[in-house]
Design a protein around this motif. Sequence first.
Motif, short mmCIF file in Angstrom:
data_model
loop_
_atom_site.label_atom_id
_atom_site.label_comp_id
_atom_site.label_asym_id
_atom_site.label_seq_id
_atom_site.Cartn_x
_atom_site.Cartn_y
_atom_site.Cartn_z
N THR A 143 -8.74 12.41 7.86
CA THR A 143 -8.80 11.25 7.32
C THR A 143 -9.11 11.28 5.81
O THR A 143 -8.42 10.41 5.15
CB THR A 143 -9.68 10.33 8.19
N THR A 144 -10.05 12.22 5.36
CA THR A 144 -10.22 12.23 4.06
C THR A 144 -8.74 12.46 3.22
O THR A 144 -8.52 11.94 2.23
CB THR A 144 -11.21 13.20 3.84
N ASN A 145 -8.13 13.51 3.82
CA ASN A 145 -7.02 14.00 3.02
C ASN A 145 -5.83 12.96 3.19
O ASN A 145 -5.21 12.79 2.27
CB ASN A 145 -6.49 15.29 3.95
N GLN A 146 -5.80 12.30 4.30
CA GLN A 146 -4.85 11.13 4.26
C GLN A 146 -4.92 9.92 3.56
O GLN A 146 -4.15 9.56 2.82
CB GLN A 146 -4.90 10.50 5.69
N MET A 147 -6.40 9.68 3.16
CA MET A 147 -6.87 8.35 2.24
C MET A 147 -6.40 8.99 0.97
O MET A 147 -6.04 8.14 0.24
CB MET A 147 -8.17 8.30 2.55
N ILE A 148 -6.78 10.13 0.39
CA ILE A 148 -6.47 10.70 -0.88
C ILE A 148 -4.93 10.62 -0.92
O ILE A 148 -4.40 10.30 -2.09
CB ILE A 148 -6.96 12.16 -0.97
N ALA A 149 -4.17 10.95 -0.06
CA ALA A 149 -2.70 11.00 -0.35
C ALA A 149 -2.18 9.65 -0.69
O ALA A 149 -1.25 9.31 -1.27
CB ALA A 149 -2.34 11.74 0.74
N SER A 150 -2.70 8.78 0.67
CA SER A 150 -2.29 7.46 0.49
C SER A 150 -2.72 6.53 -0.93
O SER A 150 -1.81 5.88 -1.21
CB SER A 150 -2.91 6.52 1.49
N VAL A 151 -3.94 6.80 -1.31
CA VAL A 151 -4.18 6.21 -2.60
C VAL A 151 -3.25 6.81 -3.64
O VAL A 151 -2.66 5.98 -4.69
CB VAL A 151 -5.58 6.66 -3.03
N ASP A 152 -3.00 7.93 -4.08
CA ASP A 152 -2.07 8.50 -4.77
C ASP A 152 -0.75 8.06 -4.95
O ASP A 152 -0.25 7.64 -5.72
CB ASP A 152 -2.20 10.21 -4.96
N ALA A 153 -0.18 8.14 -3.73
CA ALA A 153 1.00 7.38 -3.33
C ALA A 153 1.09 6.01 -3.63
O ALA A 153 2.23 5.63 -4.25
CB ALA A 153 1.45 7.74 -2.03
N GLY A 154 0.18 5.47 -3.33
CA GLY A 154 0.09 3.96 -3.55
C GLY A 154 -0.01 3.64 -5.13
O GLY A 154 0.80 2.65 -5.55
N ILE A 155 -0.61 4.41 -5.93
CA ILE A 155 -0.57 4.06 -7.24
C ILE A 155 0.62 4.30 -7.82
O ILE A 155 1.14 3.59 -8.58
CB ILE A 155 -1.54 4.85 -7.88
N THR A 156 1.40 5.37 -7.34
CA THR A 156 2.68 5.66 -7.94
C THR A 156 3.74 4.66 -7.55
O THR A 156 4.73 4.13 -8.03
CB THR A 156 3.31 7.13 -7.54
N ARG A 157 3.59 4.21 -6.20
CA ARG A 157 4.63 3.17 -5.69
C ARG A 157 4.36 2.01 -6.30
O ARG A 157 5.58 1.33 -6.51
CB ARG A 157 4.30 3.40 -4.26
N SER A 158 3.37 1.63 -6.80
CA SER A 158 3.36 0.29 -7.16
C SER A 158 3.65 0.29 -8.40
O SER A 158 4.61 -0.91 -8.87
CB SER A 158 1.81 -0.10 -7.49
#
Length: 220
Positions: free
Chosen positions: A178-193
């Motif tokens: 869940t830690t790795n997934q949270m980091i990946a989701s945050v990084d992707a979310g910043i880029t996608r935004s």
Amino acid sequence: MQDLVVRLVSPLVLTFVGAWAGAWAAFMSERKTQESNRRAERISAANKAIFTIRALYETYENLRQHYIDVDEIRDDPDRALRMDSPQSGMMRNIEFNFNELHFFLDHPGEVRSTVLMELLRLEREYHILLQTVEHHARADDEFGRMRSGANIVTKDEEKFDTAEKTTYSAQYSKLEATTNQMIASVDAGITRSREVYEKVQSALQQQFPGQKFLTIPFNE
């Protein structure tokens, strides 16, 4: 006789033409008002959508700043043991009002035809982040309870962490995932935004040339 007919008909024609012209002018004025109101409503809806993108971006950015890129946690091999997360239920839901954004479909164009799908995808990805944060908070709480009751005797913190991972391997694996997934989701979310914002602005300029819309001050 002909002169009499002309004298009788002419006022009627003038009256009819005058009435028709007045009705037409009123119709055109009302139509112009409706078009102006519709344009204003669409611009307002577009600005609300951009504001929502900003809210999503700032949520991702806050998570990055305060939970991931702090105290060198991101690159720490034991980041799963060190990284905190918002507690369950603390993060608010953020959604677009798609009922107000159907005007993107009113005009042809590849960018405009896909922008609604991009917004929908961005919203769904944020919902996945919410679920990930919830799972991480639970996994962190579960592992924390295990740690508080641990009976591992060692003065070496590194060995203690290794012993914890071994003793509670199932709980640690869940926390790490869940830690790795949270980091990946945050990084992707910043880029996608950023990407979706640019596509929305491009679509809006095609539909409303020269119109100024809200801007988002993305961090460099």
